[in-house]
Design a protein around this motif. Sequence first.
Motif, PDB file in Angstrom:
ATOM      1  N   GLY A 154       0.855  -1.168   0.000  1.00  0.00           N
ATOM      2  CA  GLY A 154       0.000   0.000   0.000  1.00  0.00           C
ATOM      3  C   GLY A 154       0.896   1.225   0.000  1.00  0.00           C
ATOM      4  O   GLY A 154       1.976   1.204   0.589  1.00  0.00           O
ATOM      5  N   MET A 155       0.480   2.287  -0.683  1.00  0.00           N
ATOM      6  CA  MET A 155       1.290   3.496  -0.728  1.00  0.00           C
ATOM      7  C   MET A 155       0.919   4.390   0.453  1.00  0.00           C
ATOM      8  O   MET A 155      -0.225   4.839   0.589  1.00  0.00           O
ATOM      9  N   ARG A 156       1.898   4.676   1.287  1.00  0.00           N
ATOM     10  CA  ARG A 156       1.640   5.319   2.577  1.00  0.00           C
ATOM     11  C   ARG A 156       1.116   6.747   2.439  1.00  0.00           C
ATOM     12  O   ARG A 156       0.517   7.283   3.381  1.00  0.00           O
ATOM     13  N   MET A 157       1.322   7.386   1.283  1.00  0.00           N
ATOM     14  CA  MET A 157       0.846   8.762   1.124  1.00  0.00           C
ATOM     15  C   MET A 157      -0.545   8.837   0.520  1.00  0.00           C
ATOM     16  O   MET A 157      -1.082   9.927   0.325  1.00  0.00           O
ATOM     17  N   PHE A 158      -1.135   7.657   0.218  1.00  0.00           N
ATOM     18  CA  PHE A 158      -2.487   7.622  -0.332  1.00  0.00           C
ATOM     19  C   PHE A 158      -3.430   6.950   0.665  1.00  0.00           C
ATOM     20  O   PHE A 158      -3.039   6.641   1.784  1.00  0.00           O
ATOM     21  N   ARG A 172      -3.871 -14.632  -0.307  1.00  0.00           N
ATOM     22  CA  ARG A 172      -2.900 -15.214   0.637  1.00  0.00           C
ATOM     23  C   ARG A 172      -2.515 -16.630   0.263  1.00  0.00           C
ATOM     24  O   ARG A 172      -1.381 -17.057   0.484  1.00  0.00           O
ATOM     25  N   ASP A 173      -3.410 -17.389  -0.325  1.00  0.00           N
ATOM     26  CA  ASP A 173      -3.114 -18.769  -0.707  1.00  0.00           C
ATOM     27  C   ASP A 173      -2.881 -18.910  -2.206  1.00  0.00           C
ATOM     28  O   ASP A 173      -2.938 -20.011  -2.755  1.00  0.00           O
ATOM     29  N   ALA A 174      -2.611 -17.798  -2.866  1.00  0.00           N
ATOM     30  CA  ALA A 174      -2.391 -17.828  -4.315  1.00  0.00           C
ATOM     31  C   ALA A 174      -1.090 -17.126  -4.687  1.00  0.00           C
ATOM     32  O   ALA A 174      -0.991 -16.489  -5.728  1.00  0.00           O
ATOM     33  N   GLY A 175      -0.099 -17.227  -3.822  1.00  0.00           N
ATOM     34  CA  GLY A 175       1.221 -16.683  -4.114  1.00  0.00           C
ATOM     35  C   GLY A 175       1.599 -15.440  -3.353  1.00  0.00           C
ATOM     36  O   GLY A 175       2.779 -15.097  -3.248  1.00  0.00           O
ATOM     37  N   VAL A 176       0.610 -14.717  -2.805  1.00  0.00           N
ATOM     38  CA  VAL A 176       0.906 -13.536  -1.994  1.00  0.00           C
ATOM     39  C   VAL A 176       1.248 -14.007  -0.583  1.00  0.00           C
ATOM     40  O   VAL A 176       0.464 -14.720   0.051  1.00  0.00           O
ATOM     41  N   VAL A 177       2.426 -13.627  -0.095  1.00  0.00           N
ATOM     42  CA  VAL A 177       2.861 -14.105   1.213  1.00  0.00           C
ATOM     43  C   VAL A 177       2.835 -13.028   2.283  1.00  0.00           C
ATOM     44  O   VAL A 177       3.026 -13.315   3.465  1.00  0.00           O
ATOM     45  N   GLY A 178       2.596 -11.755   1.897  1.00  0.00           N
ATOM     46  CA  GLY A 178       2.579 -10.718   2.914  1.00  0.00           C
ATOM     47  C   GLY A 178       2.257  -9.355   2.351  1.00  0.00           C
ATOM     48  O   GLY A 178       1.822  -9.205   1.202  1.00  0.00           O
ATOM     49  N   PHE A 179       2.504  -8.336   3.166  1.00  0.00           N
ATOM     50  CA  PHE A 179       2.078  -6.959   2.886  1.00  0.00           C
ATOM     51  C   PHE A 179       3.174  -6.000   3.333  1.00  0.00           C
ATOM     52  O   PHE A 179       4.027  -6.333   4.172  1.00  0.00           O
ATOM     53  N   ASP A 180       3.122  -4.792   2.790  1.00  0.00           N
ATOM     54  CA  ASP A 180       4.094  -3.753   3.112  1.00  0.00           C
ATOM     55  C   ASP A 180       3.446  -2.398   2.847  1.00  0.00           C
ATOM     56  O   ASP A 180       2.458  -2.317   2.114  1.00  0.00           O
ATOM     57  N   ILE A 181       3.985  -1.348   3.433  1.00  0.00           N
ATOM     58  CA  ILE A 181       3.658  -0.001   2.957  1.00  0.00           C
ATOM     59  C   ILE A 181       4.945   0.624   2.445  1.00  0.00           C
ATOM     60  O   ILE A 181       6.026   0.413   3.002  1.00  0.00           O
ATOM     61  N   ALA A 182       4.829   1.346   1.339  1.00  0.00           N
ATOM     62  CA  ALA A 182       5.999   1.928   0.687  1.00  0.00           C
ATOM     63  C   ALA A 182       5.706   3.373   0.325  1.00  0.00           C
ATOM     64  O   ALA A 182       4.622   3.888   0.581  1.00  0.00           O
ATOM     65  N   GLY A 183       6.691   4.022  -0.290  1.00  0.00           N
ATOM     66  CA  GLY A 183       6.534   5.414  -0.674  1.00  0.00           C
ATOM     67  C   GLY A 183       7.300   6.338   0.253  1.00  0.00           C
ATOM     68  O   GLY A 183       8.026   5.899   1.144  1.00  0.00           O
ATOM     69  N   ALA A 184       7.143   7.632   0.045  1.00  0.00           N
ATOM     70  CA  ALA A 184       7.869   8.631   0.827  1.00  0.00           C
ATOM     71  C   ALA A 184       7.591   8.444   2.313  1.00  0.00           C
ATOM     72  O   ALA A 184       6.445   8.480   2.758  1.00  0.00           O
ATOM     73  N   GLU A 185       8.646   8.233   3.086  1.00  0.00           N
ATOM     74  CA  GLU A 185       8.483   7.910   4.505  1.00  0.00           C
ATOM     75  C   GLU A 185       8.262   9.145   5.375  1.00  0.00           C
ATOM     76  O   GLU A 185       7.374   9.158   6.240  1.00  0.00           O
ATOM     77  N   ASP A 186       9.066  10.179   5.175  1.00  0.00           N
ATOM     78  CA  ASP A 186       8.996  11.357   6.023  1.00  0.00           C
ATOM     79  C   ASP A 186       7.659  12.075   5.825  1.00  0.00           C
ATOM     80  O   ASP A 186       7.277  12.433   4.711  1.00  0.00           O
ATOM     81  N   GLY A 187       6.924  12.250   6.896  1.00  0.00           N
ATOM     82  CA  GLY A 187       5.629  12.921   6.829  1.00  0.00           C
ATOM     83  C   GLY A 187       4.451  11.990   6.656  1.00  0.00           C
ATOM     84  O   GLY A 187       3.290  12.428   6.681  1.00  0.00           O
ATOM     85  N   PRO A 189       3.603   8.703   8.513  1.00  0.00           N
ATOM     86  CA  PRO A 189       3.938   7.695   9.514  1.00  0.00           C
ATOM     87  C   PRO A 189       3.132   6.410   9.356  1.00  0.00           C
ATOM     88  O   PRO A 189       1.985   6.429   8.883  1.00  0.00           O
ATOM     89  N   PRO A 190       3.705   5.286   9.759  1.00  0.00           N
ATOM     90  CA  PRO A 190       3.005   4.001   9.660  1.00  0.00           C
ATOM     91  C   PRO A 190       1.679   3.984  10.400  1.00  0.00           C
ATOM     92  O   PRO A 190       0.722   3.322   9.965  1.00  0.00           O
ATOM     93  N   ALA A 191       1.599   4.707  11.509  1.00  0.00           N
ATOM     94  CA  ALA A 191       0.381   4.678  12.326  1.00  0.00           C
ATOM     95  C   ALA A 191      -0.830   5.250  11.605  1.00  0.00           C
ATOM     96  O   ALA A 191      -1.969   5.046  12.053  1.00  0.00           O
ATOM     97  N   ASP A 192      -0.613   5.923  10.493  1.00  0.00           N
ATOM     98  CA  ASP A 192      -1.746   6.416   9.713  1.00  0.00           C
ATOM     99  C   ASP A 192      -2.545   5.273   9.090  1.00  0.00           C
ATOM    100  O   ASP A 192      -3.655   5.506   8.592  1.00  0.00           O
ATOM    101  N   HIS A 193      -1.986   4.068   9.118  1.00  0.00           N
ATOM    102  CA  HIS A 193      -2.600   2.942   8.411  1.00  0.00           C
ATOM    103  C   HIS A 193      -2.938   1.789   9.353  1.00  0.00           C
ATOM    104  O   HIS A 193      -2.891   0.620   8.976  1.00  0.00           O
TER     105      HIS A 193
END
Length: 358
Positions: A154-158, A172-187, A189-193
């Motif tokens: 997921g894009m953290r700025m959207f 999850r059972d079709a090849g996807v093993v996990g999740f991440d948030i990416a994109g510009a980090e500063d400004g 924060p992970p807690a927004d999600h």
Amino acid sequence: MTSTVTSLSPDTIARLPKAVLHDHLDGGLRPATLVELAASVGHRLPTTDPAELAAWYVEAAGSGDLVRYIGTFEHTLAVMQHREGLLRTAEEYVLDLAADGVVYGEVRYAPELMVRGGLTLNEVVEAVQEGLATGMAKAAADGTPVRVGTLLCGMRMFDRTREIADLAVAYRDAGVVGFDIAGAEDGFPPADHLAAFAHLRSESVPFTIHAGEAHGLPSIHQAVQTCGALRIGHGVRITDDIADGRMGRLASWIRDRRIALEMCPTSNLQTGAAASIATHPITELRRLGFRVTVNTDNRLVSGTSMTREMSLLVDEAGWTLDDLRAVTVDALESAFIPLAEREALIADVVLPAYAAHA
């Protein structure tokens, strides 16, 4: 670093089995493929010469600015808006890993960035999975099998992270093993999600979070303590909680609970998160007992490979065969696949190959 008697030339390192946990699909296209796909969709590139394009990426990404680094993805994403582009780039991604000696990889990408051509989120995921499956079948037929799992970003700025989390659960059972948030980090924060992370935990889907690259300890603290990340993408700034070998509570927590740091030496130099390979925090963090892993981040953008990353650590930071084996085992132990698969890769593939080179 522990000592070992062996010659660690790039050719030797290329033959060693490797595991990569932090690598972006849209940052790893072959330059020639990017040129061909761009021509097919009418997208203008900085140059249509593959060698010049590869050099342009490395130069542009080496500005020391994470925002400019991320901006180089404009061109790769432009050719990944249709099924044909996704199929080809995913298949070639796997074949390139296999050629680099990778036996396990986790590739991440943001489906929401690949729908401008009319594909739905589900169609994006299914096309990528089909391309990866084709690549894995071809690699196995060539005698270089590689297992590749997918992380959806997921894009953290959207505002679509919860939607992408739902997608990760669905596949999850079709090849996807996990999740991440990416994109510009500063400004951003992970807690927004938190809603996305709470949903993933309720569905037992593991996740990592980009943190501690362009922002410091608060980002890492939120990722681990507030959101519940099982791994940290980059995490270079954890050194802010270490002074003269003495660790603060956050650093101790991450080390003692074996929360893996997905470190990307060349990329970290490009974005200004580290000054050199010789002084990159990965070496000191490994000495202090952290679970560090070596990763490429973006092979086109950084002009790199796992063989190159490991060779740089050997040549410039004094790493040994023991160190390379340890970080490979650590990466597999932290992979988002079932325990039995991780143990089999370590016992049957990695340890025998490293023993043969000792």
